[in-house]
Design a protein around this motif. Structure first.
Motif, PDB file in Angstrom:
ATOM      1  N   ARG A   1      21.733  -5.588  -2.881  1.00 56.46           N
ATOM      2  CA  ARG A   1      20.759  -6.536  -2.677  1.00 56.46           C
ATOM      3  C   ARG A   1      19.697  -4.883  -1.869  1.00 56.46           C
ATOM      4  N   LEU A   2      19.751  -4.570  -2.042  1.00 57.63           N
ATOM      5  CA  LEU A   2      18.529  -3.232  -1.574  1.00 57.63           C
ATOM      6  C   LEU A   2      17.536  -2.733  -1.935  1.00 57.63           C
ATOM      7  N   PRO A   3      17.811  -2.433  -3.429  1.00 57.94           N
ATOM      8  CA  PRO A   3      17.448  -1.939  -4.381  1.00 57.94           C
ATOM      9  C   PRO A   3      16.426  -3.136  -4.196  1.00 57.94           C
ATOM     10  N   ASP A   4      16.522  -3.847  -4.795  1.00 57.74           N
ATOM     11  CA  ASP A   4      15.538  -6.099  -4.618  1.00 57.74           C
ATOM     12  C   ASP A   4      14.432  -5.712  -4.233  1.00 57.74           C
ATOM     13  N   LEU A   5      15.604  -5.000  -2.531  1.00 59.35           N
ATOM     14  CA  LEU A   5      14.226  -5.776  -1.227  1.00 59.35           C
ATOM     15  C   LEU A   5      13.812  -5.369  -1.281  1.00 59.35           C
ATOM     16  N   VAL A   6      13.912  -3.344  -1.301  1.00 61.14           N
ATOM     17  CA  VAL A   6      13.445  -2.232  -0.651  1.00 61.14           C
ATOM     18  C   VAL A   6      11.370  -2.594  -2.187  1.00 61.14           C
ATOM     19  N   ALA A   7      12.107  -2.705  -3.131  1.00 61.06           N
ATOM     20  CA  ALA A   7      11.102  -2.745  -4.104  1.00 61.06           C
ATOM     21  C   ALA A   7       9.935  -4.185  -3.727  1.00 61.06           C
ATOM     22  N   GLY A   8      10.711  -5.033  -3.772  1.00 63.55           N
ATOM     23  CA  GLY A   8       9.823  -6.613  -3.090  1.00 63.55           C
ATOM     24  C   GLY A   8       9.374  -5.974  -2.488  1.00 63.55           C
ATOM     25  N   GLU A   9       9.520  -5.651  -0.817  1.00 66.99           N
ATOM     26  CA  GLU A   9       8.350  -4.883   0.039  1.00 66.99           C
ATOM     27  C   GLU A   9       7.901  -3.526  -0.513  1.00 66.99           C
ATOM     28  N   ILE A  10       7.761  -3.285  -1.455  1.00 68.52           N
ATOM     29  CA  ILE A  10       6.747  -2.055  -1.756  1.00 68.52           C
ATOM     30  C   ILE A  10       5.737  -2.568  -2.712  1.00 68.52           C
TER      31      ILE A  10
ATOM     32  N   ALA B   1      -3.763   4.416 -14.276  1.00 66.84           N
ATOM     33  CA  ALA B   1      -3.692   2.731 -13.220  1.00 66.84           C
ATOM     34  C   ALA B   1      -2.117   2.755 -12.540  1.00 66.84           C
ATOM     35  N   ASP B   2      -0.768   3.714 -13.639  1.00 72.34           N
ATOM     36  CA  ASP B   2       0.248   4.069 -12.599  1.00 72.34           C
ATOM     37  C   ASP B   2       0.139   4.688 -11.721  1.00 72.34           C
ATOM     38  N   LEU B   3      -0.641   6.264 -11.202  1.00 71.19           N
ATOM     39  CA  LEU B   3      -0.512   6.919 -10.451  1.00 71.19           C
ATOM     40  C   LEU B   3      -1.750   6.803  -9.728  1.00 71.19           C
ATOM     41  N   GLY B   4      -2.255   5.466  -8.860  1.00 73.75           N
ATOM     42  CA  GLY B   4      -3.713   5.591  -9.073  1.00 73.75           C
ATOM     43  C   GLY B   4      -3.457   5.827  -7.089  1.00 73.75           C
ATOM     44  N   ALA B   5      -2.898   6.232  -6.779  1.00 73.59           N
ATOM     45  CA  ALA B   5      -2.381   7.229  -5.135  1.00 73.59           C
ATOM     46  C   ALA B   5      -2.385   7.958  -5.171  1.00 73.59           C
ATOM     47  N   ALA B   6      -1.273   8.314  -6.089  1.00 80.76           N
ATOM     48  CA  ALA B   6       0.171   9.883  -6.365  1.00 80.76           C
ATOM     49  C   ALA B   6      -0.856  10.601  -7.660  1.00 80.76           C
ATOM     50  N   SER B   7      -2.178  10.236  -7.754  1.00 77.71           N
ATOM     51  CA  SER B   7      -3.019  11.437  -8.982  1.00 77.71           C
ATOM     52  C   SER B   7      -3.754  12.209  -8.387  1.00 77.71           C
TER      53      SER B   7
ATOM     54  N   ALA C   1      14.633  -1.121  -9.715  1.00 77.77           N
ATOM     55  CA  ALA C   1      13.299  -2.091  -8.926  1.00 77.77           C
ATOM     56  C   ALA C   1      12.718  -2.297  -9.172  1.00 77.77           C
ATOM     57  N   VAL C   2      12.121  -1.276  -9.175  1.00 72.75           N
ATOM     58  CA  VAL C   2      10.352  -0.776  -8.420  1.00 72.75           C
ATOM     59  C   VAL C   2       9.615  -0.773 -10.101  1.00 72.75           C
ATOM     60  N   GLU C   3      10.642  -0.302 -10.974  1.00 72.34           N
ATOM     61  CA  GLU C   3       9.731  -1.146 -12.902  1.00 72.34           C
ATOM     62  C   GLU C   3       9.590  -2.785 -12.991  1.00 72.34           C
ATOM     63  N   VAL C   4      10.716  -3.115 -12.048  1.00 72.42           N
ATOM     64  CA  VAL C   4      10.693  -4.517 -12.720  1.00 72.42           C
ATOM     65  C   VAL C   4       9.177  -5.586 -12.261  1.00 72.42           C
TER      66      VAL C   4
ATOM     67  N   SER D   1       6.661  -3.453 -11.287  1.00 75.08           N
ATOM     68  CA  SER D   1       4.932  -2.512 -11.310  1.00 75.08           C
ATOM     69  C   SER D   1       5.271  -2.565 -12.927  1.00 75.08           C
ATOM     70  N   GLY D   2       6.350  -1.782 -14.242  1.00 80.48           N
ATOM     71  CA  GLY D   2       6.168  -1.342 -15.530  1.00 80.48           C
ATOM     72  C   GLY D   2       6.913  -0.173 -15.526  1.00 80.48           C
ATOM     73  N   GLN D   3       6.359   0.047 -14.587  1.00 81.52           N
ATOM     74  CA  GLN D   3       6.947   1.841 -14.749  1.00 81.52           C
ATOM     75  C   GLN D   3       7.805   2.357 -13.176  1.00 81.52           C
ATOM     76  N   PRO D   4       9.357   3.093 -13.608  1.00 81.80           N
ATOM     77  CA  PRO D   4       9.887   3.387 -12.859  1.00 81.80           C
ATOM     78  C   PRO D   4       9.201   4.526 -11.407  1.00 81.80           C
ATOM     79  N   VAL D   5       8.880   4.277 -10.923  1.00 80.23           N
ATOM     80  CA  VAL D   5       7.668   5.476 -10.202  1.00 80.23           C
ATOM     81  C   VAL D   5       7.148   4.954  -8.924  1.00 80.23           C
ATOM     82  N   LEU D   6       7.645   5.681  -7.611  1.00 82.55           N
ATOM     83  CA  LEU D   6       6.867   5.764  -6.664  1.00 82.55           C
ATOM     84  C   LEU D   6       5.770   6.614  -6.083  1.00 82.55           C
ATOM     85  N   LEU D   7       5.260   6.063  -5.140  1.00 82.47           N
ATOM     86  CA  LEU D   7       4.795   7.735  -4.038  1.00 82.47           C
ATOM     87  C   LEU D   7       5.711   8.120  -3.023  1.00 82.47           C
ATOM     88  N   ASN D   8       5.680   9.257  -3.270  1.00 89.58           N
ATOM     89  CA  ASN D   8       6.858   9.993  -2.246  1.00 89.58           C
ATOM     90  C   ASN D   8       5.835  10.723  -1.374  1.00 89.58           C
TER      91      ASN D   8
END
Length: 586
Positions: free
Chosen positions: A408-417, A505-511, A535-538, A540-547
């Motif tokens: 459950r955790l990945p879907d929950l966190v992806a939803g928060e993000i 567009a997928d990396l607006g804050a990480a580019s 879960a993030v890819e579901v 946003s369409g890309q498996p990518v996060l700002l880290n």
């Protein structure tokens, strides 16, 4: 069981690392325990953790290896002091006193603190430790080596060659064939200009690299007079422009100020950046950005020249690289783009902390002649905490948390993000080195361009111009960036690569002006992190996060659950995820 402990300290980023039966059991910086950033003191807490992780006492160690040779370091201190006398007598006396206080007794300090017999304590040349940290963690059986930093005993850069027993019948060897010596140092040049730009030495070099993108390299010719790159790959500094050899007040001279045409930047003054265009508003800030761009371009050219020299001396498709300058992701990418090397390995901690691991690996593989097993493909070598320990800490702070299992955790966190929340992500063993790589991270949606300003201002409390990195599933990395996205340095966020136009567009804050310091997550590296990216890819369409690293400005990355809770409560983080425990701010 053969066990070797490596130790680095008394300059900056003190650390300890331990190798047992060919595997790296643990490696951690002292700052994670002391909470003093870049803590240089003797790493007693880090050593205790390493011994406990390996299940040994000091008496069980086959070797304890220190990351430099103290008497050779003394010779440089004396020679430099005499050469700059009487002008440098103050810094000479302080350096000599520091050496006498810290290094003259280092063997007895190690023996007394660790409990290892003095006869099992060895000293390793500083640049050998750097080179060993790269080559004996690399996937290569044969490689050229390149180390570049401020200064070791005398060397400031070296080239060499290593052969290891990853190939059948090959004995481990590491030989350095050429060295550049103090005071001619690319690392000290970069640090002196870091100080001119108003940032702290051994801390602000990352900021110079980020600031460079805002400027134009219009001072490149002026700086070429200061730092000359020769055809053979060596460089020389015109010491009239520097003071680091005789002053501990600043690294540059008035002559450098005159050359650049403006006083050094006041560290207390924030740079004025237009939020809409991302450009510097004032002539002064544009000047400093242009200096940063010029310094960065010269650094890239110098590292490429050194790498070319390494290839000429030791032709190989493989390069193992370390030293503090190897944290410069733009220069690392230039090595792959502009030299004959096809493969590049840089460890996650290429600086002085990483030399502790290099000292241990050199002791294990070269001194003791033990075979290789380890290939460093992740950085999760620090302490970890159980769900029970996390729950106890939360209860001690009076904080109630929800719980979510691995399903459950990945879907929950992806939803928060996806809903725009910024998450403190605290999982497993902490990362070795200065980069947060998905265990002590702050995570957010990389698409909204405004997320960069929000996290810099309200979460990290740091300069507006500082960039963030994208963390991406390796399978999708070539949809985001161009270049060697699957090279090992990208695992550790050590390559800065061009962002593909269709991925902006997928990396607006990480580019960062069309580039990104990409981190790749590979199958099997961390299953929970992989599922989070899926879960993030579901959404946003890309498996990518700002880290970005889980810390506030001026503080080390969080280590314990208590560190994470304290940082969460003092920052603009919205959600804290520690193990299976989820805390949300109302």
């Amino acid at each position: 069981m053969t066990t070797v402990l490596g130790i680095s300290c008394h300059f900056h980023d003190a650390a300890a690392a331990i190798v047992r039966d060919g595997e790296v059991v643990a490696a951690v910086e002292e700052e994670r325990f002391s909470r003093r950033k870049h803590d240089a003191s003797f790493p007693a807490a880090a050593i205790r953790h390493c011994l406990d992780a390996a299940g040994v006492s000091g008496a069980d160690l086959d070797l304890a290896v220190f990351y430099e040779r103290p008497l050779a370091k003394l010779s440089r201190t004396v020679a430099t002091g005499l050469a700059s006398w009487p002008r440098g007598r103050g810094v000479f006396r302080r350096s000599l006193a520091s050496w006498a206080d810290e290094r003259i007794w280092i063997r007895s300090t190690i023996a007394g603190t660790v409990g290892v017999p003095p006869g099992r304590i060895l000293f390793c040349d500083h640049h050998v430790a750097h080179a060993a940290s790269a080559v004996f963690a690399s996937p290569f059986s044969d490689a050229a080596t390149l180390t570049v930093d401020g200064a070791g005993e005398w060397a400031t850069a070296t080239i060499g060659r290593a052969s290891t027993d990853l190939a059948p019948g090959v004995r481990n060897s590491l030989e350095l064939s050429a060295a550049l010596e103090f005071p001619d140092s690319l690392g000290l040049f970069y640090s002196a200009l870091t100080q001119y730009l108003g940032f702290e030495v051994n801390e602000g070099e990352f900021k110079v690299m980020g600031l460079a993108a805002y400027g134009r390299p219009r001072f490149r010719e002026e700086l070429a007079k200061v730092c000359r790159i020769a055809e053979d790959g060596s460089l020389s500094l015109d010491m009239r422009y520097f003071e680091f050899h005789h002053s501990d007040r600043r690294g540059f001279s008035d002559r450098l100020i005159s050359l650049l045409g403006r006083e050094p930047r006041d560290p207390a003054r924030q740079m004025d950046i237009d939020a809409a265009t991302g450009r510097m508003n004032t002539p002064a800030d544009r000047h400093y950005a242009d200096v940063a761009a010029s310094v960065q371009q010269l650094c890239e050219d110098a590292v490429v020249a050194m790498a070319d020299a390494a290839h000429r001396a030791h032709p190989s498709p493989n390069l193992a690289m370390a030293g503090g300058v190897a944290l410069n992701g733009l220069a690392n990418a230039a090595v792959l783009a502009r030299t004959p090397f096809e493969n590049l390995y840089i460890p996650p901690a290429p600086g002085d902390s990483g030399a502790a691991l290099g000292a241990a690996l050199h002791g294990y593989h070269v001194v003791l002649g033990q075979p290789r097993k380890y290939i460093g493909r992740d950085a999760y070598l620090g302490p970890g905490y159980s769900d029970a320990e996390i729950a106890t800490t939360l209860a001690g702070w009076g904080i109630a948390a929800d719980e979510a299992d691995d399903d459950r955790l990945p879907d929950l966190v992806a939803g928060e993000i996806a809903e725009g929340r910024v998450v403190g992500w605290y999982q497993g063993r902490s990362e070795w080195g200065p980069r947060a790589l998905g265990h002590r991270s702050i995570l957010a949606d990389p698409r909204p361009a405004g997320m960069k300003a929000r996290i810099n201002e309200k979460v990290k409390f740091r300069e507006q111009f500082r960039p963030f990195a994208p963390m991406a599933a390796a399978r999708a990395a070539d949809r985001l960036c161009a270049g060697p996205v699957l090279h090992d340095p990208a695992r550790f966020m050590l390559l800065v690569l061009p962002v593909l136009p269709e991925a902006e567009a997928d990396l607006g804050a990480a580019s960062h002006f069309g580039t990104a310091r990409l981190q790749t997550v590979h199958p099997g590296q961390d299953p929970l992190l992989e599922r989070l990216l899926d879960a993030v890819e579901v959404h946003s369409g890309q498996p990518v996060l700002l880290n970005t690293s889980f810390n506030l400005k001026g503080e080390p990355m969080v280590e314990s659950p208590a560190n994470a809770i304290s940082t969460f409560l003092r920052s603009g983080l919205d959600t804290l995820v520690m193990g299976h425990h989820v805390v949300k701010k109302s």
